[in-house]
Design an enzyme around this catalytic site. Structure first.
Site, PDB file in Angstrom:
ATOM      1  N   THR A  95       0.857  -1.185   0.000  1.00  0.00           N
ATOM      2  CA  THR A  95       0.000   0.000   0.000  1.00  0.00           C
ATOM      3  C   THR A  95       0.892   1.234   0.000  1.00  0.00           C
ATOM      4  OG1 THR A  95      -1.798  -1.144   1.149  1.00  0.00           O
ATOM      5  CG2 THR A  95      -1.784   1.260   1.282  1.00  0.00           C
ATOM      6  N   ILE A 131       4.819  -1.173   2.961  1.00  0.00           N
ATOM      7  CA  ILE A 131       4.522   0.235   2.706  1.00  0.00           C
ATOM      8  C   ILE A 131       5.353   0.692   1.512  1.00  0.00           C
ATOM      9  CG2 ILE A 131       4.795   2.585   3.597  1.00  0.00           C
ATOM     10  CD1 ILE A 131       2.402   1.114   4.794  1.00  0.00           C
ATOM     11  N   LYS A 132       4.665   1.193   0.490  1.00  0.00           N
ATOM     12  CA  LYS A 132       5.360   1.649  -0.718  1.00  0.00           C
ATOM     13  C   LYS A 132       5.725   3.127  -0.600  1.00  0.00           C
ATOM     14  CE  LYS A 132       4.272   0.208  -4.948  1.00  0.00           C
ATOM     15  NZ  LYS A 132       3.423  -0.064  -6.140  1.00  0.00           N
ATOM     16  N   LEU A 133       6.962   3.400  -0.937  1.00  0.00           N
ATOM     17  CA  LEU A 133       7.485   4.767  -0.938  1.00  0.00           C
ATOM     18  C   LEU A 133       8.278   4.982  -2.216  1.00  0.00           C
ATOM     19  CD1 LEU A 133       8.865   4.434   2.657  1.00  0.00           C
ATOM     20  CD2 LEU A 133       7.235   6.237   2.065  1.00  0.00           C
TER      21      LEU A 133
END
EC number: 2.2.1.2
Length: 316
Positions: A95, A131-133
Protein backbone atom coordinates in the site's frame (compact mmCIF):
# COMPACT_ATOMS: atom_id res chain seq x y z
CA UNK A 1 4.99 -29.42 -20.39
CA UNK A 2 3.31 -26.86 -18.13
CA UNK A 3 2.63 -23.30 -19.30
CA UNK A 4 5.14 -20.52 -18.73
CA UNK A 5 3.29 -19.00 -15.78
CA UNK A 6 3.39 -22.32 -13.94
CA UNK A 7 7.09 -22.69 -14.75
CA UNK A 8 7.81 -19.10 -13.68
CA UNK A 9 6.23 -19.76 -10.28
CA UNK A 10 8.89 -22.42 -9.65
CA UNK A 11 11.70 -19.91 -10.22
CA UNK A 12 10.25 -16.63 -8.97
CA UNK A 13 7.60 -15.43 -6.53
CA UNK A 14 4.77 -14.16 -8.73
CA UNK A 15 2.99 -11.02 -7.52
CA UNK A 16 -0.17 -9.49 -9.02
CA UNK A 17 0.09 -5.82 -9.95
CA UNK A 18 -3.58 -4.95 -9.53
CA UNK A 19 -6.23 -3.90 -7.05
CA UNK A 20 -8.92 -5.98 -8.75
CA UNK A 21 -10.05 -8.90 -6.59
CA UNK A 22 -11.38 -11.03 -9.46
CA UNK A 23 -8.01 -10.99 -11.23
CA UNK A 24 -6.22 -11.90 -8.01
CA UNK A 25 -8.58 -14.80 -7.36
CA UNK A 26 -8.03 -16.05 -10.90
CA UNK A 27 -4.22 -16.04 -10.89
CA UNK A 28 -3.59 -16.82 -7.21
CA UNK A 29 -0.38 -14.81 -6.73
CA UNK A 30 1.69 -14.91 -3.55
CA UNK A 31 1.50 -11.14 -3.00
CA UNK A 32 -0.25 -8.15 -4.56
CA UNK A 33 0.82 -4.56 -5.17
CA UNK A 34 -1.31 -1.44 -5.45
CA UNK A 35 -0.53 2.20 -6.21
CA UNK A 36 -2.63 5.39 -6.46
CA UNK A 37 -3.45 4.70 -10.12
CA UNK A 38 -4.62 1.15 -9.36
CA UNK A 39 -6.66 2.30 -6.34
CA UNK A 40 -8.34 4.93 -8.55
CA UNK A 41 -9.15 2.26 -11.13
CA UNK A 42 -10.45 -0.16 -8.50
CA UNK A 43 -12.58 2.55 -6.86
CA UNK A 44 -14.60 2.81 -10.07
CA UNK A 45 -15.64 -0.86 -9.95
CA UNK A 46 -19.21 -1.29 -8.70
CA UNK A 47 -18.39 -4.09 -6.25
CA UNK A 48 -16.01 -1.74 -4.42
CA UNK A 49 -18.76 0.80 -3.63
CA UNK A 50 -19.34 -0.60 -0.11
CA UNK A 51 -15.63 -0.19 0.65
CA UNK A 52 -15.86 3.48 -0.31
CA UNK A 53 -19.00 3.96 1.80
CA UNK A 54 -17.30 2.31 4.76
CA UNK A 55 -14.22 4.52 4.34
CA UNK A 56 -16.37 7.66 4.22
CA UNK A 57 -18.25 6.60 7.35
CA UNK A 58 -14.93 6.05 9.13
CA UNK A 59 -13.57 9.44 8.03
CA UNK A 60 -16.64 11.24 9.37
CA UNK A 61 -15.95 9.81 12.82
CA UNK A 62 -12.39 11.16 12.73
CA UNK A 63 -12.92 14.81 11.77
CA UNK A 64 -15.50 17.46 10.88
CA UNK A 65 -13.08 19.11 8.45
CA UNK A 66 -13.95 18.13 4.88
CA UNK A 67 -10.37 18.23 3.61
CA UNK A 68 -9.28 15.93 6.43
CA UNK A 69 -12.25 13.66 5.74
CA UNK A 70 -11.11 13.30 2.12
CA UNK A 71 -7.60 12.34 3.25
CA UNK A 72 -8.87 9.85 5.82
CA UNK A 73 -11.31 8.33 3.32
CA UNK A 74 -8.56 7.81 0.75
CA UNK A 75 -6.30 6.18 3.33
CA UNK A 76 -9.05 3.91 4.63
CA UNK A 77 -10.14 3.01 1.09
CA UNK A 78 -6.60 1.88 0.26
CA UNK A 79 -6.57 -0.19 3.45
CA UNK A 80 -10.06 -1.58 2.78
CA UNK A 81 -9.00 -2.71 -0.68
CA UNK A 82 -5.82 -4.14 0.82
CA UNK A 83 -7.84 -6.06 3.41
CA UNK A 84 -10.05 -7.58 0.71
CA UNK A 85 -7.00 -8.60 -1.32
CA UNK A 86 -5.38 -10.19 1.75
CA UNK A 87 -8.36 -12.53 2.03
CA UNK A 88 -7.34 -14.09 -1.29
CA UNK A 89 -3.52 -14.22 -1.08
CA UNK A 90 -1.16 -15.94 1.38
CA UNK A 91 1.47 -13.18 1.35
CA UNK A 92 1.65 -9.40 1.53
CA UNK A 93 -0.17 -6.39 0.18
CA UNK A 94 1.78 -3.27 -0.82
CA UNK A 95 0.00 0.00 0.00
CA UNK A 96 1.51 3.28 -1.15
CA UNK A 97 2.17 6.49 0.74
CA UNK A 98 0.81 9.65 -0.94
CA UNK A 99 3.24 10.54 -3.76
CA UNK A 100 3.05 14.21 -2.79
CA UNK A 101 5.06 13.31 0.32
CA UNK A 102 7.93 11.88 -1.75
CA UNK A 103 10.35 14.65 -0.71
CA UNK A 104 9.31 14.80 2.96
CA UNK A 105 10.81 12.11 5.20
CA UNK A 106 8.97 13.10 8.38
CA UNK A 107 5.50 13.22 6.80
CA UNK A 108 6.13 10.00 4.86
CA UNK A 109 6.98 8.21 8.10
CA UNK A 110 3.86 9.62 9.78
CA UNK A 111 1.62 8.55 6.88
CA UNK A 112 3.16 5.07 6.82
CA UNK A 113 2.58 4.63 10.56
CA UNK A 114 -1.02 5.76 10.10
CA UNK A 115 -1.66 3.23 7.30
CA UNK A 116 -0.07 0.43 9.31
CA UNK A 117 -2.18 1.34 12.36
CA UNK A 118 -5.31 1.13 10.20
CA UNK A 119 -4.31 -2.37 9.12
CA UNK A 120 -3.36 -3.36 12.68
CA UNK A 121 -6.70 -2.08 14.02
CA UNK A 122 -8.38 -4.39 11.49
CA UNK A 123 -6.42 -7.34 12.87
CA UNK A 124 -3.77 -7.46 10.15
CA UNK A 125 -0.20 -7.86 11.35
CA UNK A 126 2.86 -6.08 9.99
CA UNK A 127 4.20 -9.24 8.34
CA UNK A 128 1.39 -9.03 5.78
CA UNK A 129 1.98 -5.39 4.83
CA UNK A 130 4.54 -3.56 2.72
CA UNK A 131 4.52 0.24 2.71
CA UNK A 132 5.36 1.65 -0.72
CA UNK A 133 7.48 4.77 -0.94
CA UNK A 134 9.06 6.50 -3.91
CA UNK A 135 12.83 5.89 -4.14
CA UNK A 136 13.80 9.51 -3.51
CA UNK A 137 16.54 10.20 -0.96
CA UNK A 138 13.81 11.30 1.45
CA UNK A 139 11.72 8.20 0.74
CA UNK A 140 14.71 5.94 1.33
CA UNK A 141 15.45 7.68 4.63
CA UNK A 142 11.81 7.24 5.66
CA UNK A 143 12.06 3.53 4.86
CA UNK A 144 15.25 3.25 6.93
CA UNK A 145 13.36 4.63 9.95
CA UNK A 146 10.30 2.43 9.36
CA UNK A 147 12.33 -0.76 8.91
CA UNK A 148 13.84 -0.23 12.37
CA UNK A 149 10.28 -0.06 13.75
CA UNK A 150 9.33 -3.37 12.17
CA UNK A 151 7.47 -1.82 9.23
CA UNK A 152 8.74 -3.37 6.00
CA UNK A 153 8.90 -1.17 2.92
CA UNK A 154 8.66 -1.50 -0.86
CA UNK A 155 10.70 1.22 -2.57
CA UNK A 156 9.08 2.00 -5.90
CA UNK A 157 9.71 4.24 -8.91
CA UNK A 158 13.25 2.92 -8.97
CA UNK A 159 15.08 3.67 -12.21
CA UNK A 160 18.75 4.26 -11.39
CA UNK A 161 21.52 2.12 -9.98
CA UNK A 162 22.14 4.90 -7.43
CA UNK A 163 18.59 4.45 -6.11
CA UNK A 164 19.07 0.68 -5.89
CA UNK A 165 22.37 1.01 -4.05
CA UNK A 166 20.99 3.54 -1.57
CA UNK A 167 18.01 1.26 -0.84
CA UNK A 168 20.24 -1.72 -0.09
CA UNK A 169 22.48 0.40 2.13
CA UNK A 170 19.41 1.61 4.05
CA UNK A 171 18.36 -2.00 4.69
CA UNK A 172 14.96 -1.73 3.03
CA UNK A 173 12.96 -4.94 2.70
CA UNK A 174 12.17 -4.78 -1.03
CA UNK A 175 12.69 -2.66 -4.13
CA UNK A 176 10.57 -2.41 -7.27
CA UNK A 177 12.89 -1.52 -10.16
CA UNK A 178 10.81 -0.54 -13.19
CA UNK A 179 11.41 -2.31 -16.48
CA UNK A 180 8.86 -1.13 -19.03
CA UNK A 181 9.12 2.56 -18.22
CA UNK A 182 12.89 2.43 -18.72
CA UNK A 183 12.37 0.75 -22.08
CA UNK A 184 9.74 3.38 -23.00
CA UNK A 185 12.30 6.16 -22.49
CA UNK A 186 14.99 4.54 -24.61
CA UNK A 187 12.49 3.56 -27.31
CA UNK A 188 11.33 7.18 -27.57
CA UNK A 189 14.89 8.52 -27.48
CA UNK A 190 16.41 6.08 -29.98
CA UNK A 191 13.32 5.48 -32.09
CA UNK A 192 13.67 1.71 -32.13
CA UNK A 193 12.39 -1.45 -30.53
CA UNK A 194 14.54 -3.69 -28.34
CA UNK A 195 14.82 -7.46 -28.21
CA UNK A 196 13.96 -8.65 -24.70
CA UNK A 197 17.55 -9.70 -24.00
CA UNK A 198 18.77 -6.18 -24.91
CA UNK A 199 15.90 -4.32 -23.25
CA UNK A 200 17.41 -1.48 -21.14
CA UNK A 201 14.91 -2.17 -18.34
CA UNK A 202 15.81 -5.85 -18.27
CA UNK A 203 19.52 -5.00 -18.21
CA UNK A 204 18.96 -2.54 -15.34
CA UNK A 205 17.18 -5.11 -13.14
CA UNK A 206 19.77 -7.76 -14.01
CA UNK A 207 22.60 -5.44 -12.94
CA UNK A 208 20.85 -4.58 -9.66
CA UNK A 209 20.02 -8.23 -8.90
CA UNK A 210 23.59 -9.39 -9.52
CA UNK A 211 25.05 -6.53 -7.45
CA UNK A 212 22.80 -7.33 -4.49
CA UNK A 213 23.59 -11.04 -4.60
CA UNK A 214 27.34 -10.52 -5.08
CA UNK A 215 27.49 -8.24 -2.03
CA UNK A 216 25.14 -10.26 0.16
CA UNK A 217 22.40 -7.65 0.47
CA UNK A 218 19.13 -9.10 1.77
CA UNK A 219 16.90 -6.54 0.04
CA UNK A 220 14.40 -8.35 -2.20
CA UNK A 221 14.43 -7.43 -5.90
CA UNK A 222 10.94 -7.34 -7.42
CA UNK A 223 10.92 -6.39 -11.09
CA UNK A 224 7.91 -4.23 -12.00
CA UNK A 225 6.27 -2.29 -14.84
CA UNK A 226 6.36 -4.75 -17.71
CA UNK A 227 5.35 -4.03 -21.30
CA UNK A 228 5.48 -7.59 -22.65
CA UNK A 229 6.12 -11.15 -21.51
CA UNK A 230 9.53 -11.14 -23.18
CA UNK A 231 10.79 -8.80 -20.46
CA UNK A 232 9.35 -11.09 -17.78
CA UNK A 233 10.88 -14.25 -19.24
CA UNK A 234 14.31 -12.57 -19.37
CA UNK A 235 14.05 -11.97 -15.61
CA UNK A 236 12.97 -15.50 -14.66
CA UNK A 237 14.74 -16.31 -11.40
CA UNK A 238 14.44 -12.78 -10.00
CA UNK A 239 13.33 -12.81 -6.34
CA UNK A 240 9.86 -11.56 -7.23
CA UNK A 241 8.11 -10.13 -10.28
CA UNK A 242 4.92 -8.06 -10.04
CA UNK A 243 2.83 -8.58 -13.15
CA UNK A 244 -0.41 -7.08 -14.48
CA UNK A 245 -3.34 -9.48 -15.07
CA UNK A 246 -3.18 -9.09 -18.87
CA UNK A 247 0.42 -10.33 -18.89
CA UNK A 248 -0.35 -13.11 -16.40
CA UNK A 249 -2.95 -14.28 -18.94
CA UNK A 250 -0.37 -14.23 -21.74
CA UNK A 251 2.09 -16.22 -19.64
CA UNK A 252 -0.59 -18.77 -18.82
CA UNK A 253 -1.32 -19.20 -22.54
CA UNK A 254 2.37 -19.49 -23.51
CA UNK A 255 3.96 -22.90 -23.96
CA UNK A 256 7.61 -23.94 -24.18
CA UNK A 257 10.45 -24.44 -21.74
CA UNK A 258 11.38 -21.62 -19.39
CA UNK A 259 14.89 -21.41 -17.96
CA UNK A 260 16.19 -19.23 -15.13
CA UNK A 261 18.03 -16.17 -16.41
CA UNK A 262 18.93 -14.78 -12.98
CA UNK A 263 20.72 -17.00 -10.47
CA UNK A 264 21.74 -16.05 -6.92
CA UNK A 265 25.56 -16.04 -6.80
CA UNK A 266 25.48 -15.98 -2.96
CA UNK A 267 28.56 -13.79 -3.06
CA UNK A 268 30.40 -12.10 -0.24
CA UNK A 269 32.17 -9.22 -1.94
CA UNK A 270 33.14 -6.33 0.32
CA UNK A 271 30.47 -3.66 0.35
CA UNK A 272 31.40 -0.06 -0.48
CA UNK A 273 30.93 2.67 2.10
CA UNK A 274 27.31 3.87 2.11
CA UNK A 275 26.53 6.68 -0.31
CA UNK A 276 26.27 10.18 1.09
CA UNK A 277 23.35 12.40 0.14
CA UNK A 278 25.47 14.39 -2.28
CA UNK A 279 26.90 11.23 -3.88
CA UNK A 280 23.41 9.84 -4.33
CA UNK A 281 22.14 13.03 -5.96
CA UNK A 282 25.12 13.22 -8.29
CA UNK A 283 25.05 9.57 -9.36
CA UNK A 284 21.29 9.66 -9.89
CA UNK A 285 21.57 12.94 -11.78
CA UNK A 286 24.03 11.38 -14.25
CA UNK A 287 21.22 9.10 -15.45
CA UNK A 288 18.93 11.36 -17.50
CA UNK A 289 16.36 8.60 -17.97
CA UNK A 290 16.09 8.00 -14.22
CA UNK A 291 15.80 11.70 -13.40
CA UNK A 292 12.97 12.17 -15.90
CA UNK A 293 11.13 8.95 -15.08
CA UNK A 294 11.25 9.38 -11.29
CA UNK A 295 9.87 12.92 -11.56
CA UNK A 296 7.22 11.85 -14.09
CA UNK A 297 6.18 8.86 -11.99
CA UNK A 298 5.70 10.98 -8.87
CA UNK A 299 3.72 13.58 -10.84
CA UNK A 300 1.46 10.95 -12.42
CA UNK A 301 0.73 9.22 -9.11
CA UNK A 302 -0.05 12.63 -7.59
CA UNK A 303 -2.48 13.38 -10.45
CA UNK A 304 -4.33 10.11 -9.87
CA UNK A 305 -4.38 10.73 -6.12
CA UNK A 306 -5.98 14.10 -6.89
CA UNK A 307 -8.60 12.44 -9.11
CA UNK A 308 -9.41 9.97 -6.35
CA UNK A 309 -9.75 12.79 -3.83
CA UNK A 310 -12.09 14.69 -6.16
CA UNK A 311 -14.21 11.57 -6.57
CA UNK A 312 -14.34 11.10 -2.79
CA UNK A 313 -15.07 14.79 -2.12
CA UNK A 314 -18.10 14.59 -4.41
CA UNK A 315 -19.47 11.75 -2.27
CA UNK A 316 -18.99 13.44 1.11
Amino acid sequence: MSNKLAQLRKLTTVVADTGEIDAIKKYQPEDATTNPSLILKAAQIAEYAPLIDQAIAYAKTQSNDKAQQVQDTCDMLAVNIGKEILKTIPGRISTEVDARLSYDTERSVAKARQLVKMYNDAGISNDRILIKLASTWEGIRAAEILEKEGINCNLTLLFSFAQARACAEAGVFLISPFVGRIMDWYKAKEGRDFAASEDPGVLSVTKIYNYYKEHGYKTVVMGASFRNIGEILELAGCDRLTIAPSLLAELEAAEGELVAKLVDSKGSKARPAPMTHSEFLWEHNLDAMAVEKLAEGIRNFAVDQGKLEAMIAAKL
